[in-house]
Design a protein around this motif. Structure first.
Motif, PDB file in Angstrom:
ATOM      1  N   UNK A 138       0.872  -1.184   0.000  1.00 50.09           N
ATOM      2  CA  UNK A 138       0.000   0.000   0.000  1.00 50.09           C
ATOM      3  C   UNK A 138       0.903   1.225   0.000  1.00 50.09           C
ATOM      4  N   UNK A 139       0.313   2.315  -0.394  1.00 49.94           N
ATOM      5  CA  UNK A 139       1.120   3.492  -0.682  1.00 49.94           C
ATOM      6  C   UNK A 139       0.320   4.721  -0.286  1.00 49.94           C
ATOM      7  N   UNK A 140       0.911   5.586   0.505  1.00 48.32           N
ATOM      8  CA  UNK A 140       0.223   6.831   0.869  1.00 48.32           C
ATOM      9  C   UNK A 140       0.648   7.939  -0.089  1.00 48.32           C
ATOM     10  N   UNK A 141      -0.315   8.617  -0.640  1.00 46.27           N
ATOM     11  CA  UNK A 141      -0.011   9.790  -1.457  1.00 46.27           C
ATOM     12  C   UNK A 141      -0.942  10.877  -0.975  1.00 46.27           C
ATOM     13  N   UNK A 142      -0.401  11.936  -0.383  1.00 48.45           N
ATOM     14  CA  UNK A 142      -1.262  12.907   0.293  1.00 48.45           C
ATOM     15  C   UNK A 142      -2.048  12.173   1.368  1.00 48.45           C
ATOM     16  N   UNK A 143      -3.365  12.378   1.374  1.00 49.36           N
ATOM     17  CA  UNK A 143      -4.209  11.713   2.358  1.00 49.36           C
ATOM     18  C   UNK A 143      -4.761  10.395   1.851  1.00 49.36           C
ATOM     19  N   UNK A 144      -4.380  10.017   0.662  1.00 48.88           N
ATOM     20  CA  UNK A 144      -5.018   8.854   0.040  1.00 48.88           C
ATOM     21  C   UNK A 144      -4.173   7.600   0.261  1.00 48.88           C
TER      22      UNK A 144
ATOM     23  N   UNK B 156      -5.940   1.648 -11.416  1.00 42.09           N
ATOM     24  CA  UNK B 156      -4.649   2.300 -11.195  1.00 42.09           C
ATOM     25  C   UNK B 156      -4.852   3.766 -10.849  1.00 42.09           C
ATOM     26  N   UNK B 157      -4.074   4.249  -9.942  1.00 45.47           N
ATOM     27  CA  UNK B 157      -4.181   5.645  -9.503  1.00 45.47           C
ATOM     28  C   UNK B 157      -2.904   6.382  -9.862  1.00 45.47           C
ATOM     29  N   UNK B 158      -3.109   7.515 -10.499  1.00 47.20           N
ATOM     30  CA  UNK B 158      -2.005   8.338 -10.973  1.00 47.20           C
ATOM     31  C   UNK B 158      -1.664   9.370  -9.895  1.00 47.20           C
TER      32      UNK B 158
ATOM     33  N   UNK C 114      -1.721  15.061  -5.600  1.00 53.88           N
ATOM     34  CA  UNK C 114      -3.031  14.820  -6.185  1.00 53.88           C
ATOM     35  C   UNK C 114      -3.072  13.385  -6.696  1.00 53.88           C
ATOM     36  N   UNK C 115      -4.182  12.714  -6.399  1.00 50.30           N
ATOM     37  CA  UNK C 115      -4.371  11.351  -6.892  1.00 50.30           C
ATOM     38  C   UNK C 115      -5.506  11.372  -7.898  1.00 50.30           C
TER      39      UNK C 115
ATOM     40  N   UNK D 164      -9.251  11.749  -6.613  1.00 53.96           N
ATOM     41  CA  UNK D 164      -9.548  10.826  -5.518  1.00 53.96           C
ATOM     42  C   UNK D 164      -9.444  11.597  -4.206  1.00 53.96           C
ATOM     43  N   UNK D 165     -10.558  11.755  -3.538  1.00 52.02           N
ATOM     44  CA  UNK D 165     -10.533  12.465  -2.262  1.00 52.02           C
ATOM     45  C   UNK D 165     -10.102  11.567  -1.129  1.00 52.02           C
ATOM     46  N   UNK D 166     -10.682  10.372  -1.081  1.00 50.53           N
ATOM     47  CA  UNK D 166     -10.212   9.408  -0.096  1.00 50.53           C
ATOM     48  C   UNK D 166     -10.641   8.002  -0.475  1.00 50.53           C
ATOM     49  N   UNK D 167      -9.919   7.096   0.104  1.00 51.26           N
ATOM     50  CA  UNK D 167     -10.255   5.679  -0.032  1.00 51.26           C
ATOM     51  C   UNK D 167     -10.378   5.150   1.379  1.00 51.26           C
ATOM     52  N   UNK D 168     -11.542   4.592   1.666  1.00 53.45           N
ATOM     53  CA  UNK D 168     -11.739   4.027   2.990  1.00 53.45           C
ATOM     54  C   UNK D 168     -11.788   2.514   2.856  1.00 53.45           C
ATOM     55  N   UNK D 169     -10.679   1.874   3.212  1.00 51.55           N
ATOM     56  CA  UNK D 169     -10.593   0.431   3.000  1.00 51.55           C
ATOM     57  C   UNK D 169     -11.540  -0.338   3.910  1.00 51.55           C
ATOM     58  N   UNK D 170     -11.842   0.220   5.092  1.00 48.12           N
ATOM     59  CA  UNK D 170     -12.738  -0.484   6.002  1.00 48.12           C
ATOM     60  C   UNK D 170     -14.147  -0.567   5.417  1.00 48.12           C
ATOM     61  N   UNK D 171     -14.602   0.538   4.837  1.00 45.72           N
ATOM     62  CA  UNK D 171     -15.949   0.553   4.246  1.00 45.72           C
ATOM     63  C   UNK D 171     -15.903   0.198   2.771  1.00 45.72           C
ATOM     64  N   UNK D 172     -14.704  -0.096   2.285  1.00 49.07           N
ATOM     65  CA  UNK D 172     -14.523  -0.390   0.865  1.00 49.07           C
ATOM     66  C   UNK D 172     -15.186   0.666   0.001  1.00 49.07           C
TER      67      UNK D 172
END
Ligand code: NAG
Ligand code: NAG
Ligand code: NAG
Ligand code: NAG
Ligand code: NAG
Ligand code: NAG
Ligand code: NAG
Ligand code: NAG
Ligand code: NAG
Length: 212
Positions: A36-42, A67-69, A78-79, A90-98
């Motif tokens: 996994x990879x953090x880019x900004x808050x994502x 894929x996310x750029x 920016x993602x 992409x504002x956020x990805x919440x893996x818990x809530x998928x």
């Protein structure tokens, strides 16, 4: 008036659930081994993956199309994710809530100055991506340069400055056909998150905001 469009702007946010097809179950082990990879808050993690700028991206740990750029506009990270021909922020990805929360990256102002009058330019085309809209989303339909409109449609004056006209309505499958008797130059449907203030009284809020 600007009030409406500022609100509309913040409404152009899409929330998707990501759905892993049944065949993916056997890849769970594989998925949890993906970096996994953090880019900004994502937090970019399986089934999403980071598009590499230096490699060919023929091999990736994740789903095709997810894929996310990761780019840096000089001020912030920016993602971006692309569906069809369109890019979304992409504002956020919440893996818990998928869930993944996206914003339309493509708004451009019709009137000069601040972008308080966004124009929806494209339909959202998910294609075969394993994403589903969040159940709470509603669809807005925009019509441009029409010879008339059904009574449920609401005019958007700021988009009509160049002599045309523009209308918005919340899509109701029963009544959307009422547009068929009117000739319009363009139609765009977009899916939005109805903020509670709109949910509580759509007619009141659209009406009040339109009157400024
Ligand atoms: C990327 O693909 C091109 C064409 O297939 C190939 O010529 C090149 O060597 C590849 N580059 C890398 C870093 O794999
Ligand atoms: C990522 O986005 C940037 C900015 O829009 C663009 O210049 C670049 O080509 C994109 N990279 C890939 C691999 O899509
Ligand atoms: C962008 O993200 C990278 C990796 O998380 C971080 O090192 C860098 O400081 C960030 N840049 C900005 C402008 O936030
Ligand atoms: C992407 O753009 C091309 C060229 O404009 C068009 O032919 C194609 O239908 C578009 N694809 C989607 C999914 O909109
Ligand atoms: C990112 O999400 C993955 C998968 O849920 C998790 O294992 C990881 O700890 C998260 N990283 C951060 C920095 O939150
Ligand atoms: C909105 O449109 C999308 C894409 O056409 C569709 O999948 C979804 O069911 C629609 N939602 C509502 C509430 O009509
Ligand atoms: C859709 O329109 C029909 C006919 O006007 C109406 O009876 C129905 O309640 C509407 N549905 C929604 C969800 O507004
Ligand atoms: C958006 O989809 C509608 C059908 O739902 C279609 O009539 C319209 O032409 C599409 N608009 C664009 C800009 O592709
Ligand atoms: C919703 O708006 C309509 C139109 O302004 C108004 O008549 C009605 O009382 C409002 N309903 C609620 C629950 O606020």
């Amino acid at each position: 008036m600007p009030h409406l469009f500022l609100n509309l702007l913040t409404f152009f946010i899409f929330i998707f659930f990501f759905v892993l097809p049944a065949t993916a179950q056997s890849y769970n082990q594989y998925g949890t081994n993906c970096p996994s990879y953090m880019w900004g808050d994502v937090n970019i993690s399986y089934p999403f993956w980071k598009i590499s700028s230096s490699e060919n991206n023929t091999q990736f740990c994740g789903y095709q199309g997810l894929g996310i750029n990761c780019t840096d506009n000089g001020q912030r990270n920016i993602s971006l994710i692309a569906f069809g021909n369109d890019s979304y922020y992409v504002q956020r990805i919440n893996n818990d809530y998928r869930s993944i929360v996206l914003a339309d990256y493509d708004f451009s102002s019709v009137a000069p100055g601040p972008n308080d009058c966004p124009r929806a330019r494209h339909n959202i085309s998910l294609g075969t991506l394993p994403l589903q809209f969040h159940v709470t989303m509603v669809n807005l339909s925009f019509h441009f340069n029409c010879d008339g409109s059904p009574s449920f449609a609401t005019a958007i004056p700021c988009l009509g400055r160049n002599g045309g006209n523009a209308y918005v309505n919340v899509v109701n499958v029963t009544t959307e056909d009422d547009w068929d008797v009117h000739s319009c130059a363009e139609k765009v449907v977009t899916t939005v998150y109805p903020e509670p203030i709109f949910m509580s009284n759509l007619s009141l809020n659209y009406g009040r905001l339109l009157q400024g």
